[in-house]
Design a protein around this motif. Structure first.
Motif, PDB file in Angstrom:
ATOM      1  N   CYS A 163      -7.626   1.665  -4.920  1.00 20.39           N
ATOM      2  CA  CYS A 163      -7.143   0.128  -4.139  1.00 20.39           C
ATOM      3  C   CYS A 163      -8.077  -0.154  -2.884  1.00 20.39           C
ATOM      4  N   CYS A 217      -7.765  -0.731  -0.410  1.00 19.12           N
ATOM      5  CA  CYS A 217      -7.439  -0.275   1.053  1.00 19.12           C
ATOM      6  C   CYS A 217      -8.359   1.282   1.263  1.00 19.12           C
ATOM      7  N   ASN A 272      -7.272   3.901  -0.431  1.00 16.73           N
ATOM      8  CA  ASN A 272      -6.345   4.791  -1.208  1.00 16.73           C
ATOM      9  C   ASN A 272      -6.332   4.524  -2.713  1.00 16.73           C
ATOM     10  N   HIS A 306       0.694  -1.175  -0.013  1.00 14.87           N
ATOM     11  CA  HIS A 306      -0.054   0.059  -0.052  1.00 14.87           C
ATOM     12  C   HIS A 306       0.923   1.227   0.166  1.00 14.87           C
ATOM     13  N   CYS A 319      -1.866   2.530  -5.215  1.00 11.50           N
ATOM     14  CA  CYS A 319      -1.077   1.740  -4.383  1.00 11.50           C
ATOM     15  C   CYS A 319      -0.242   0.605  -5.364  1.00 11.50           C
TER      16      CYS A 319
HETATM   17 ZN   LIG Z   1      -3.789   0.352  -1.011  1.00  8.22          ZN
END
Ligand SMILES: [Zn+2]
Length: 325
Positions: free
Chosen positions: A179, A181, A183, A169, A186
């Motif tokens: 992504c 996550c 974000n 990440h 990444c």
């Molecule tokens: Zn990520």
């Protein structure tokens, strides 16, 4: 039954689909192992399932829980290794801020340590695999996602609250694709197996000519890193280009890690590493181009050695390291 006097540990690889449990000696020999599917129900069911599997593995090894010095658990996601709390796990939605370490310790009567699966795998390679004899190295697993573990001065680096090593990440492209996550851009969103498959599906839906679909029953939803690799092996131009592109992004992340950590060794594991030169050659070239020459010259690249056992052996290694604090 021969009496075992070695300090044995129990490694538990807690995955989204299965739980692997193994009794392991300090040399990394698996004395017994058990496997069970991960229950989809709530957290208490998961704890019961782990305890049952652990007891079966112990029985098979001919020892009781009192024969163990420690238990190590490796699970995908973020955890607090000090308190044994699993904060979140992408494959285990039933686990959120759960005291997994304490619950297993209570059930077995043995001190239990919890860590991230990729960090555990790094430690497994350090004790029993490609990292033996190295003091400073990075382990990277590249499959559907990208995970990693950092060994500094012979110890797993866990950071101030235990969540270090989330190499997948780091941002590679500030405006890159989203992504999982939350974000964007990444490393995992650009260089993993799922990123590769996603890019292939995008190209195919735009009308690109390729044999990739032939390996996916003509169904775009069945396009995976494996089908792309199969097409590349038959000389499909798009498949080769897509894998080289993944290698390019993989190399950018490697360059960042090389400059930051100055490792002596980078160990690469995970399903995508089986793509070999097609993926890794462009990756190593980019890593060399984008990192400091003196730093890069010090790095040796190696393939991970523990394969399918990296999870349990890593968890066992984490138990071994934790008892040496
Ligand atoms: Zn990520």
């Amino acid at each position: 039954m021969p009496k075992n006097t070695e300090p044995l540990v129990l490694g538990i690889d807690l995955g989204g689909t299965k739980i692997l449990t193994a009794v392991v000696n300090p040399q990394g020999k698996i004395l017994s192992q058990d496997y069970c599917p991960t229950p989809a129900q709530d957290y208490p069911a998961l704890v019961q399932c782990i305890l049952k599997s652990a007891n079966r593995a112990l029985k098979q090894a001919g020892i009781g829980a009192s024969g163990l010095t420690a238990v190590g658990i490796g699970a995908a996601g973020l955890s607090d290794p000090e308190k044994g709390i699993l904060f979140t796990s992408p494959h285990l939605p039933q686990c959120r801020d759960v005291p997994l370490g304490d619950d297993i310790a209570q059930g077995l009567g043995v001190k239990t340590y919890v860590t991230n699966d990729a960090s555990a795998a790094a430690l497994g390679e350090f004790y029993f695999g490609a990292g033996r004899g190295a003091h400073n190295f990075i382990y990277i697993t590249i499959s559907t996602g990208i995970g990693g573990g950092i060994i500094i001065d012979d110890r797993l680096y866990t950071g101030s609250s235990g969540t270090a090593g989330e190499v997948g990440h780091m941002t590679i492209d500030a405006n890159g694709p989203p992504c999982r996550c939350g974000n964007k851009g990444c490393w995992e969103a650009l260089a993993s197996g799922s990123a590769l498959a996603k890019e292939a599906r995008r190209k195919i839906s735009q009308g690109a000519q390729t044999a990739i679909l032939d390996y996916a029953d003509g169904n775009i939803d069945k396009v995976t890193a494996e089908t792309i690799q199969q097409a590349a092996e038959r000389g499909d131009a798009l498949a080769e280009e897509l894998i080289a592109r993944t290698g390019y992004y993989f190399g950018i992340g490697l360059a960042n890690l090389i400059n930051i950590f100055n490792p002596e060794l980078i160990i690469i594991g995970g399903g995508l590493s089986n793509m070999g030169d097609r993926l890794l050659k462009p990756a190593f070239r980019v890593a060399e181009e984008r990192s400091f020459r003196q730093t890069c010259q010090k790095v040796r690249f190696a393939r991970a050695e523990l394969g399918a056992n990296s999870g349990v052996l890593g968890a066992a290694a984490y138990a071994l390291q934790s008892t040496k604090k």
